[in-house]
Write an enzyme that holds these catalytic residues in place. Sequence first.
Site, mmCIF file in Angstrom:
data_model
loop_
_atom_site.group_PDB
_atom_site.id
_atom_site.type_symbol
_atom_site.label_atom_id
_atom_site.label_comp_id
_atom_site.label_asym_id
_atom_site.label_seq_id
_atom_site.Cartn_x
_atom_site.Cartn_y
_atom_site.Cartn_z
ATOM 1 N N SER A 1 -52.989 110.253 -21.988
ATOM 2 C CA SER A 1 -53.166 111.199 -20.870
ATOM 3 C C SER A 1 -53.840 110.420 -19.763
ATOM 4 O O SER A 1 -54.438 109.359 -20.016
ATOM 5 C CB SER A 1 -54.072 112.352 -21.320
ATOM 6 O OG SER A 1 -54.547 113.082 -20.201
ATOM 7 N N TYR B 1 -61.729 115.660 -25.076
ATOM 8 C CA TYR B 1 -60.311 115.265 -25.026
ATOM 9 C C TYR B 1 -60.198 113.854 -24.455
ATOM 10 O O TYR B 1 -59.451 113.012 -24.956
ATOM 11 C CB TYR B 1 -59.568 116.277 -24.155
ATOM 12 C CG TYR B 1 -58.094 116.048 -23.956
ATOM 13 C CD1 TYR B 1 -57.183 116.295 -24.983
ATOM 14 C CD2 TYR B 1 -57.584 115.629 -22.726
ATOM 15 C CE1 TYR B 1 -55.814 116.121 -24.790
ATOM 16 C CE2 TYR B 1 -56.226 115.451 -22.518
ATOM 17 C CZ TYR B 1 -55.348 115.698 -23.549
ATOM 18 O OH TYR B 1 -54.000 115.536 -23.361
HETATM 19 N N1 LIG Z 1 -49.071 119.329 -20.989
HETATM 20 C C1 LIG Z 1 -49.883 118.536 -20.335
HETATM 21 O O1 LIG Z 1 -50.277 118.809 -19.194
HETATM 22 C C2 LIG Z 1 -50.343 117.238 -20.962
HETATM 23 C C3 LIG Z 1 -50.922 116.271 -20.144
HETATM 24 C C4 LIG Z 1 -51.315 115.055 -20.705
HETATM 25 C C5 LIG Z 1 -51.104 114.815 -22.050
HETATM 26 N N2 LIG Z 1 -50.548 115.784 -22.825
HETATM 27 C C6 LIG Z 1 -50.325 115.470 -24.234
HETATM 28 O O2 LIG Z 1 -48.967 115.773 -24.555
HETATM 29 C C7 LIG Z 1 -48.888 116.212 -25.916
HETATM 30 C C8 LIG Z 1 -48.452 117.680 -25.990
HETATM 31 O O3 LIG Z 1 -47.267 117.824 -25.401
HETATM 32 P P1 LIG Z 1 -46.686 119.080 -24.615
HETATM 33 O O4 LIG Z 1 -47.500 119.360 -23.411
HETATM 34 O O5 LIG Z 1 -45.273 118.673 -24.486
HETATM 35 O O6 LIG Z 1 -46.970 120.280 -25.609
HETATM 36 P P2 LIG Z 1 -46.248 121.675 -25.927
HETATM 37 O O7 LIG Z 1 -47.301 122.693 -25.835
HETATM 38 O O8 LIG Z 1 -45.001 121.868 -25.127
HETATM 39 O O9 LIG Z 1 -45.801 121.438 -27.440
HETATM 40 C C9 LIG Z 1 -46.697 121.117 -28.450
HETATM 41 C C10 LIG Z 1 -45.919 121.088 -29.749
HETATM 42 O O10 LIG Z 1 -46.785 120.557 -30.760
HETATM 43 C C11 LIG Z 1 -46.515 121.248 -31.945
HETATM 44 N N3 LIG Z 1 -47.669 121.147 -32.842
HETATM 45 C C12 LIG Z 1 -48.935 121.540 -32.586
HETATM 46 N N4 LIG Z 1 -49.718 121.325 -33.659
HETATM 47 C C13 LIG Z 1 -48.920 120.779 -34.612
HETATM 48 C C14 LIG Z 1 -49.158 120.353 -35.954
HETATM 49 N N5 LIG Z 1 -50.351 120.463 -36.513
HETATM 50 N N6 LIG Z 1 -48.115 119.852 -36.650
HETATM 51 C C15 LIG Z 1 -46.885 119.752 -36.101
HETATM 52 N N7 LIG Z 1 -46.606 120.153 -34.836
HETATM 53 C C16 LIG Z 1 -47.619 120.659 -34.101
HETATM 54 C C17 LIG Z 1 -46.294 122.678 -31.492
HETATM 55 O O11 LIG Z 1 -45.628 123.446 -32.479
HETATM 56 C C18 LIG Z 1 -45.485 122.473 -30.212
HETATM 57 O O12 LIG Z 1 -44.095 122.497 -30.465
HETATM 58 C C19 LIG Z 1 -50.264 116.040 -26.487
HETATM 59 O O13 LIG Z 1 -50.434 114.773 -27.033
HETATM 60 C C20 LIG Z 1 -51.131 116.245 -25.242
HETATM 61 O O14 LIG Z 1 -52.427 115.737 -25.422
HETATM 62 C C21 LIG Z 1 -50.172 116.975 -22.315
#
Ligand SMILES: NC(=O)c1ccc[n+]([C@@H]2O[C@H](COP(=O)([O-])OP(=O)(O)OC[C@H]3O[C@@H](n4cnc5c(N)ncnc54)[C@H](O)[C@@H]3O)[C@@H](O)[C@H]2O)c1
Length: 259
Positions: A141, A154
Site C-alpha cells: 500500500s 496497517y
Molecule cells: N482498496 C484499497 O483502497 C486498498 C488500498 C491499498 C491496499 N489495499 C490492499 O489490497 C488488498 C485488498 O484488496 P481489495 O481492495 O481488492 O479488497 P476487496 O474488499 O475487494 O476484496 C477482499 C477479498 O478478500 C477476501 N478475503 C478476506 N479475508 C479472507 C480470508 N481470511 N481468506 C480468504 N479470503 C479472504 C474477501 O472474501 C474478498 O473477496 C489488501 O491487501 C489491502 O491491504 C487496498
Amino acid sequence: MRMQNRIGLVTAAASGMGRAGALRFAREGAAVAVVDRDAEGVAQVVEEIKAAGGRAIGLVGDLREDDYARHIVLQTASSFGGLDFVWNHVGHPGPAAVEGIDMADFELAVDLNLRTVLVTTEAAIPQLRARGGGSLLFTASIAGLAGSGFSPVYSAMKFGVVGFVRSLAKRLAPEGIRVNAVCPGPVDTPMLRVFVARPDQAATRGNDVEELAKRFGGATPMQRAARPEEIANAALFLLSEEASFITGAALPVDGGMVA
Ligand SMILES: NC(=O)c1ccc[n+]([C@@H]2O[C@H](COP(=O)([O-])OP(=O)(O)OC[C@H]3O[C@@H](n4cnc5c(N)ncnc54)[C@H](O)[C@@H]3O)[C@@H](O)[C@H]2O)c1
C-alpha cells in the site's frame, strides 16, 4: 498475449483488484487459480474466465489457516502442472486505534497481511525453483511507503510487506525468481469502505460511508480513487516477462499520492 502458458494463483480474487487481476491474467493466456473464502464470488470469477475461453480453478477457504495457505500452492501446481507466479493480494485494514487497540483485530491483520503471505511464499518457492524461476507479487500500500496518521497499525504491516519483498528479492534473484510489491493508493473496492469506516476511527466516526470513501479517493492528486483494473494492469506488468529486470520494487499506483 503477455502470460501465454503461465500458471499462477491470485489470493483475495473474488472481489476488487484480485478479481480484476485474475480475469486479466487469464485473458493474457495464463491458467489461474482463483483463491478466496467467498465461494460464490470465486465461482463467478472462474465461470467468467471459462466463458471467455480461459483456464481457471477455484480454491475456496480461509487464508488464516496455514494448511489452506500451503494447499492453494500445491493444488494449483498439481492441477495445471507447475507454478510460475503468485499474487499474494489478501490483506486486512486492522484496527485504526493505537490507544484502546482491539487486539483480536490486530491479530487478524497480522495473519492476513503477514502470516499467510509468508506461509504461501514458503510453499511457492520450491515450485518456482522447479520451473527454473518465476515471479512473486505482494500487495502492500502507499501506507507501506509513507507513514499513515490515519492508520499506523496497517502502515506498520505494509512496511513489513515491503521489507519482506525487498529482502526476498535479493535472496531469490540468483535463482531467477523476481519479487515485487504493488502499492495502491485508494482503490474503489469494498475494502476502501471498511478502511474509512472502522468503528474505532475517531476522525470519521458517524459519517456516511460512501461520502467518506469519495472524500478519501478524492485526496489523490488525480482527485479520484483507482479502478481495480488500474492496479491489475500494474500487477500484470510486474508479474510478466516485460518486467524481467525488475525485482525488489515497490511500485506506487496511487494517482501521484506519494510523489
Ligand atoms: N482498496 C484499497 O483502497 C486498498 C488500498 C491499498 C491496499 N489495499 C490492499 O489490497 C488488498 C485488498 O484488496 P481489495 O481492495 O481488492 O479488497 P476487496 O474488499 O475487494 O476484496 C477482499 C477479498 O478478500 C477476501 N478475503 C478476506 N479475508 C479472507 C480470508 N481470511 N481468506 C480468504 N479470503 C479472504 C474477501 O472474501 C474478498 O473477496 C489488501 O491487501 C489491502 O491491504 C487496498
